[in-house]
Design an enzyme around this catalytic site. Structure first.
Site, PDB file in Angstrom:
ATOM      1  N   GLY A 143      -3.874  -0.774  10.260  1.00  0.00           N
ATOM      2  CA  GLY A 143      -3.889  -2.189  10.643  1.00  0.00           C
ATOM      3  C   GLY A 143      -2.538  -2.645  11.173  1.00  0.00           C
ATOM      4  O   GLY A 143      -1.733  -1.835  11.649  1.00  0.00           O
ATOM      5  N   GLY A 148       0.684  -1.169   9.117  1.00  0.00           N
ATOM      6  CA  GLY A 148       0.774   0.283   9.275  1.00  0.00           C
ATOM      7  C   GLY A 148       1.237   0.625  10.690  1.00  0.00           C
ATOM      8  O   GLY A 148       2.106   1.488  10.897  1.00  0.00           O
ATOM      9  N   ARG A 180      -9.223   4.887   9.016  1.00  0.00           N
ATOM     10  CA  ARG A 180     -10.587   5.327   8.684  1.00  0.00           C
ATOM     11  C   ARG A 180     -11.495   5.414   9.905  1.00  0.00           C
ATOM     12  O   ARG A 180     -12.522   6.071   9.873  1.00  0.00           O
ATOM     13  CB  ARG A 180     -11.194   4.378   7.655  1.00  0.00           C
ATOM     14  CG  ARG A 180     -11.341   2.953   8.150  1.00  0.00           C
ATOM     15  CD  ARG A 180     -12.017   2.083   7.127  1.00  0.00           C
ATOM     16  NE  ARG A 180     -11.956   0.679   7.509  1.00  0.00           N
ATOM     17  CZ  ARG A 180     -12.495  -0.303   6.823  1.00  0.00           C
ATOM     18  NH1 ARG A 180     -13.128  -0.035   5.692  1.00  0.00           N
ATOM     19  NH2 ARG A 180     -12.406  -1.559   7.212  1.00  0.00           N
ATOM     20  N   LYS A 206       4.246 -15.169  -2.679  1.00  0.00           N
ATOM     21  CA  LYS A 206       4.557 -16.088  -1.557  1.00  0.00           C
ATOM     22  C   LYS A 206       3.331 -16.356  -0.683  1.00  0.00           C
ATOM     23  O   LYS A 206       3.259 -17.374   0.005  1.00  0.00           O
ATOM     24  CB  LYS A 206       5.748 -15.575  -0.756  1.00  0.00           C
ATOM     25  CG  LYS A 206       5.595 -14.208  -0.099  1.00  0.00           C
ATOM     26  CD  LYS A 206       4.878 -14.231   1.211  1.00  0.00           C
ATOM     27  CE  LYS A 206       4.487 -12.833   1.638  1.00  0.00           C
ATOM     28  NZ  LYS A 206       3.643 -12.825   2.844  1.00  0.00           N
ATOM     29  N   ASP A 261      10.999 -13.992   2.262  1.00  0.00           N
ATOM     30  CA  ASP A 261       9.592 -13.877   2.677  1.00  0.00           C
ATOM     31  C   ASP A 261       8.868 -15.218   2.535  1.00  0.00           C
ATOM     32  O   ASP A 261       7.975 -15.552   3.330  1.00  0.00           O
ATOM     33  CB  ASP A 261       8.909 -12.793   1.823  1.00  0.00           C
ATOM     34  CG  ASP A 261       7.756 -12.133   2.554  1.00  0.00           C
ATOM     35  OD1 ASP A 261       7.467 -12.535   3.687  1.00  0.00           O
ATOM     36  OD2 ASP A 261       7.132 -11.232   1.962  1.00  0.00           O
ATOM     37  N   ARG A 276      -0.909 -14.881   8.439  1.00  0.00           N
ATOM     38  CA  ARG A 276      -2.355 -15.063   8.261  1.00  0.00           C
ATOM     39  C   ARG A 276      -2.645 -16.015   7.107  1.00  0.00           C
ATOM     40  O   ARG A 276      -3.587 -16.788   7.144  1.00  0.00           O
ATOM     41  CB  ARG A 276      -3.067 -13.721   8.029  1.00  0.00           C
ATOM     42  CG  ARG A 276      -3.241 -12.828   9.247  1.00  0.00           C
ATOM     43  CD  ARG A 276      -2.151 -11.859   9.498  1.00  0.00           C
ATOM     44  NE  ARG A 276      -1.611 -11.188   8.365  1.00  0.00           N
ATOM     45  CZ  ARG A 276      -1.830  -9.901   8.047  1.00  0.00           C
ATOM     46  NH1 ARG A 276      -2.596  -9.186   8.813  1.00  0.00           N
ATOM     47  NH2 ARG A 276      -1.237  -9.351   7.007  1.00  0.00           N
ATOM     48  N   ASN A 277      -1.835 -15.932   6.052  1.00  0.00           N
ATOM     49  CA  ASN A 277      -2.058 -16.810   4.893  1.00  0.00           C
ATOM     50  C   ASN A 277      -1.811 -18.274   5.263  1.00  0.00           C
ATOM     51  O   ASN A 277      -2.574 -19.160   4.885  1.00  0.00           O
ATOM     52  CB  ASN A 277      -1.156 -16.367   3.740  1.00  0.00           C
ATOM     53  CG  ASN A 277      -1.610 -15.033   3.173  1.00  0.00           C
ATOM     54  OD1 ASN A 277      -2.622 -14.968   2.475  1.00  0.00           O
ATOM     55  ND2 ASN A 277      -0.898 -13.967   3.493  1.00  0.00           N
ATOM     56  N   VAL A 329      -6.497  -9.139   6.938  1.00  0.00           N
ATOM     57  CA  VAL A 329      -6.375  -9.453   5.518  1.00  0.00           C
ATOM     58  C   VAL A 329      -5.420 -10.634   5.288  1.00  0.00           C
ATOM     59  O   VAL A 329      -4.352 -10.713   5.888  1.00  0.00           O
ATOM     60  CB  VAL A 329      -5.927  -8.206   4.706  1.00  0.00           C
ATOM     61  CG1 VAL A 329      -4.520  -7.789   5.065  1.00  0.00           C
ATOM     62  CG2 VAL A 329      -6.016  -8.463   3.211  1.00  0.00           C
TER      63      VAL A 329
HETATM   64  N1  LIG Z   1       0.847  -7.796   8.800  1.00  0.00           N
HETATM   65  C1  LIG Z   1       2.016  -8.135   8.290  1.00  0.00           C
HETATM   66  O1  LIG Z   1       2.795  -8.883   8.899  1.00  0.00           O
HETATM   67  C2  LIG Z   1       2.418  -7.586   6.958  1.00  0.00           C
HETATM   68  C3  LIG Z   1       1.481  -7.123   6.062  1.00  0.00           C
HETATM   69  N2  LIG Z   1       1.893  -6.649   4.856  1.00  0.00           N
HETATM   70  C4  LIG Z   1       0.927  -6.210   3.867  1.00  0.00           C
HETATM   71  O2  LIG Z   1       0.373  -4.969   4.276  1.00  0.00           O
HETATM   72  C5  LIG Z   1      -0.942  -4.818   3.716  1.00  0.00           C
HETATM   73  C6  LIG Z   1      -1.879  -4.417   4.836  1.00  0.00           C
HETATM   74  O3  LIG Z   1      -1.911  -5.517   5.710  1.00  0.00           O
HETATM   75  P1  LIG Z   1      -2.145  -5.455   7.274  1.00  0.00           P
HETATM   76  O4  LIG Z   1      -1.872  -4.117   7.845  1.00  0.00           O
HETATM   77  O5  LIG Z   1      -1.434  -6.595   7.836  1.00  0.00           O
HETATM   78  O6  LIG Z   1      -3.729  -5.737   7.290  1.00  0.00           O
HETATM   79  P2  LIG Z   1      -4.750  -5.671   8.501  1.00  0.00           P
HETATM   80  O7  LIG Z   1      -5.879  -6.565   8.145  1.00  0.00           O
HETATM   81  O8  LIG Z   1      -4.035  -5.866   9.775  1.00  0.00           O
HETATM   82  O9  LIG Z   1      -5.236  -4.135   8.446  1.00  0.00           O
HETATM   83  C7  LIG Z   1      -5.866  -3.621   7.314  1.00  0.00           C
HETATM   84  C8  LIG Z   1      -6.032  -2.130   7.500  1.00  0.00           C
HETATM   85  O10 LIG Z   1      -6.631  -1.588   6.334  1.00  0.00           O
HETATM   86  C9  LIG Z   1      -7.737  -0.794   6.740  1.00  0.00           C
HETATM   87  N3  LIG Z   1      -8.733  -0.717   5.687  1.00  0.00           N
HETATM   88  C10 LIG Z   1      -9.427  -1.718   5.120  1.00  0.00           C
HETATM   89  N4  LIG Z   1     -10.268  -1.218   4.191  1.00  0.00           N
HETATM   90  C11 LIG Z   1     -10.103   0.121   4.187  1.00  0.00           C
HETATM   91  C12 LIG Z   1     -10.676   1.185   3.463  1.00  0.00           C
HETATM   92  N5  LIG Z   1     -11.604   0.978   2.533  1.00  0.00           N
HETATM   93  N6  LIG Z   1     -10.260   2.450   3.728  1.00  0.00           N
HETATM   94  C13 LIG Z   1      -9.325   2.672   4.659  1.00  0.00           C
HETATM   95  N7  LIG Z   1      -8.726   1.703   5.378  1.00  0.00           N
HETATM   96  C14 LIG Z   1      -9.115   0.447   5.146  1.00  0.00           C
HETATM   97  C15 LIG Z   1      -8.269  -1.490   7.973  1.00  0.00           C
HETATM   98  O11 LIG Z   1      -9.099  -0.613   8.687  1.00  0.00           O
HETATM   99  P3  LIG Z   1     -10.011  -1.149   9.914  1.00  0.00           P
HETATM  100  O12 LIG Z   1      -9.061  -1.465  11.031  1.00  0.00           O
HETATM  101  O13 LIG Z   1     -10.882   0.022  10.195  1.00  0.00           O
HETATM  102  O14 LIG Z   1     -10.752  -2.362   9.414  1.00  0.00           O
HETATM  103  C16 LIG Z   1      -6.952  -1.783   8.669  1.00  0.00           C
HETATM  104  O15 LIG Z   1      -6.461  -0.624   9.296  1.00  0.00           O
HETATM  105  C17 LIG Z   1      -1.292  -6.189   3.087  1.00  0.00           C
HETATM  106  O16 LIG Z   1      -1.119  -6.133   1.702  1.00  0.00           O
HETATM  107  C18 LIG Z   1      -0.267  -7.131   3.698  1.00  0.00           C
HETATM  108  O17 LIG Z   1       0.044  -8.218   2.839  1.00  0.00           O
HETATM  109  C19 LIG Z   1       3.199  -6.553   4.551  1.00  0.00           C
HETATM  110  C20 LIG Z   1       4.165  -6.981   5.414  1.00  0.00           C
HETATM  111  C21 LIG Z   1       3.843  -7.595   6.670  1.00  0.00           C
HETATM  112  O1  LIG Z   2       3.959 -10.666   4.553  1.00  0.00           O
HETATM  113  C1  LIG Z   2       4.053 -11.030   5.692  1.00  0.00           C
HETATM  114  C2  LIG Z   2       5.343 -11.302   6.351  1.00  0.00           C
HETATM  115  O2  LIG Z   2       6.414 -10.932   5.552  1.00  0.00           O
HETATM  116  C3  LIG Z   2       2.832 -11.247   6.482  1.00  0.00           C
HETATM  117  O3  LIG Z   2       2.252 -12.412   6.056  1.00  0.00           O
HETATM  118  P1  LIG Z   2       0.703 -12.661   6.281  1.00  0.00           P
HETATM  119  O4  LIG Z   2      -0.016 -11.600   5.503  1.00  0.00           O
HETATM  120  O5  LIG Z   2       0.471 -14.045   5.773  1.00  0.00           O
HETATM  121  O6  LIG Z   2       0.460 -12.532   7.749  1.00  0.00           O
END
Ligand SMILES: NC(=O)C1=CN([C@@H]2O[C@H](COP(=O)(O)OP(=O)(O)OC[C@H]3O[C@@H](n4cnc5c(N)ncnc54)[C@H](OP(=O)(O)O)[C@@H]3O)[C@@H](O)[C@H]2O)C=CC1
Ligand SMILES: O=C(CO)COP(=O)(O)O
Length: 346
Positions: free
Chosen positions: A13, A16, A35, A192, A245, A256-257, A280
Site C-alpha cells: 500500500g 510500503g 497479496r 495521534k 506526528d 486519511r484520519n 486504511v
Molecule cells: N500512508 C502513510 O502516510 C503512513 C502509513 N503508516 C501506517 O502504515 C500502515 C499501513 O498503511 P498504508 O500503507 O498507508 O495503508 P494502505 O491502505 O495504503 O495499504 C494497505 C496495504 O495493506 C494490504 N493488505 C490489506 N489487507 C491485507 C492482507 N490481509 N494481506 C496482505 N496485505 C493486505 C493492502 O493490499 P491491497 O492493496 O491488495 O488492498 C495494501 O497493500 C498503517 O498502520 C498506517 O497507519 C505509517 C506512516 C505513514
Molecule cells: O501516519 C501518518 C503520517 O505520519 C499517516 O497518517 P494517515 O494514516 O492519517 O494518513
C-alpha cells in the site's frame, strides 16, 4: 557496521511503497511483497504502483512478489507496512520463514483488538528470536515519495537494528532519529490518529487558529495522560513520533484520519467517510479500543469520549463541543500542576 544486502518490505500500500522507494533510491535491492498478483505484475512491468501512487517512478531495484517466503528468506532487514487489523495473521502465517537474528521493523500505527497489543509486541510473540524495531514519525507517504524533507524515528533496544535502519533509509531528504522507547514511540503513532480525526471534524466546522492550537495541545495532554496510565514514558511524546506526528496529521488534509473526521464534519456517515478514502484509517479502530481501555482504567479522555459519542452514538457535534467547553477548567501541564479530579475539563 556490516553492509546490508537484501531488504524486504511486506505490504504493497501507500507506506510500503514509500519505504520501498526510499530504499531503492539509496541503492538497495528490495523484495516488495503484496497479496495482489495483478498489482505485482503492473509494478514489475511499469515500475510504478498505479493504485497508490500513479505516475511515481519506483525504479528497477524494487522486485515485486506475491511469494512471501521468497521475500523474507535471506533478507537481513524486513519492514512490515500492513494495517493492524491483518498484521498478526499475515506474520503468523509466514513465521516459519524468519530466522533468529533477522531484523524486523513495524511501520504500522495501530493497536490489536485482543489484549491491546502494539505491533512490536505482536512481532515478539509471533517471531521469537528476531530483532524488533518500530519506525514512526510525521511521515505522510505522499510527501515522502515526493522527496519533501522528512524525519522519522527508529525505536529499538537493539543498537544494530537502529543503526542499520538509519543507514539504509537516511539520505538527503530523509533523516532517521533513534530512540530506545519502543512502546512510547509506537503508542504515539497509534494515538495521534484519533486526534487527527477530531481536528478534521473541527476543520470542517470552520475552527479558528486558536481552536486548532488548543485542540492539538490538549490532544497531547490527553495522549500523555493515557501513556502514563499505561506505564509508558510521556517524554517520548515530545519527539517526532509524538508531537511531530500529531502536528502533521492534525493539520494536513493528506492524512486519511483527518479526512475521515473532515468528511463527517461535512455530514458524511462513518461508513461513507471510510469508503470514500479507500485506504486504511487506523484511527477509527484505535478510537474504539482506546475508549474502552480508558473506561476500564478510569483515565480521563474527554476528546476520545466526545469523538466516540459522535462516531458511534450519533451525538451532535455542537452538543459535544459545548459540553467540552463548559467542563470545569483544570491544569495546563499535569506534570507541573496535577489535574484536579473532582471536575472535568478539556
Ligand atoms: N500512508 C502513510 O502516510 C503512513 C502509513 N503508516 C501506517 O502504515 C500502515 C499501513 O498503511 P498504508 O500503507 O498507508 O495503508 P494502505 O491502505 O495504503 O495499504 C494497505 C496495504 O495493506 C494490504 N493488505 C490489506 N489487507 C491485507 C492482507 N490481509 N494481506 C496482505 N496485505 C493486505 C493492502 O493490499 P491491497 O492493496 O491488495 O488492498 C495494501 O497493500 C498503517 O498502520 C498506517 O497507519 C505509517 C506512516 C505513514
Ligand atoms: O501516519 C501518518 C503520517 O505520519 C499517516 O497518517 P494517515 O494514516 O492519517 O494518513
Amino acid at each position: 557496521m556490516e553492509a546490508i544486502h537484501q531488504i524486504a518490505v511486506l505490504g504493497g500500500g501507500s507506506f510500503g511503497t514509500a519505504i520501498a522507494k526510499v530504499l531503492a533510491e539509496n541503492g538497495y535491492r528490495v523484495r516488495f511483497w503484496m497479496r495482489d498478483p495483478e498489482q505485482a505484475e503492473l509494478i514489475r512491468n511499469q515500475h510504478e504502483n498505479p493504485r497508490y501512487f500513479p505516475g511515481v517512478e519506483l525504479g528497477t531495484l524494487i522486485e515485486p512478489t506475491t511469494d512471501i517466503e521468497a521475500a523474507i528468506s535471506g533478507a537481513e532487514l524486513v519492514f512490515v507496512a500492513l494495517p493492524s487489523k491483518v498484521f498478526r495473521n499475515v506474520i503468523h502465517d509466514c513465521a516459519h520463514c524468519f530466522d533468529a537474528g533477522q531484523m524486523v521493523v513495524s511501520t504500522t500505527k495501530g493497536i490489536e483488538r485482543i489484549g491491546f497489543r502494539l505491533m512490536s509486541q505482536v512481532l515478539e510473540e509471533e517471531l521469537p528470536g528476531v530483532r524488533v524495531g518500530v519506525l514512526s514519525g510525521p511521515n505522510l507517504a505522499g510527501e515522502l515519495v515526493a522527496h519533501e524533507l522528512t524525519a522519522s524515528v527508529i525505536a529499538s533496544e537493539d543498537r544494530k537494528l537502529r543503526e542499520s535502519v538509519q543507514q539504509v533509509l537516511g539520505n538527503d531528504y530523509f533523516r532517521v532519529y533513534a530512540n530506545l522507547d519502543v512502546y512510547g514511540v509506537e503508542l504515539g503513532g497509534a494515538l495521534k490518529n484519533i486526534y487527527a480525526m477530531v481536528s478534521g471534524l473541527a476543520a470542517a466546522r470552520g475552527m479558528g487558529e486558536n481552536t486548532k492550537s488548543m485542540l492539538i495541545t490538549r490532544s497531547l495532554a490527553e495522549m500523555s495522560r493515557f501513556a502514563v496510565s499505561m506505564g509508558a514514558n510521556p517524554m517520548t511524546f515530545l519527539g517526532l513520533s509524538g508531537v511531530g506526528d500529531l502536528i502533521v496529521t492534525c493539520t494536513s488534509s493528506m492524512s486519511r484520519n483527518y479526512r475521515v473526521g473532515y468528511a463527517m464534519g461535512k455530514g458524511a456517515t462513518l461508513d461513507e467517510a471510510v469508503t470514500e478514502i479507500g485506504q486504511v484509517a487506523e484511527g477509527v479502530r484505535t478510537l474504539e479500543l482506546v475508549h474502552e481501555k480508558a473506561l476500564e482504567m478510569g483515565v480521563y479522555m474527554p476528546l476520545v469520549r466526545g469523538l466516540y459519542e459522535v462516531l458511534y452514538n450519533g451525538a451532535s457535534i455542537d452538543d459535544v463541543v459545548s459540553a467540552l467547553m463548559k467542563a470545569a477548567q483544570n491544569s495546563d501541564v499535569e506534570f507541573i500542576l496535577p489535574r484536579q479530579t473532582d471536575g472535568a475539563a478539556i
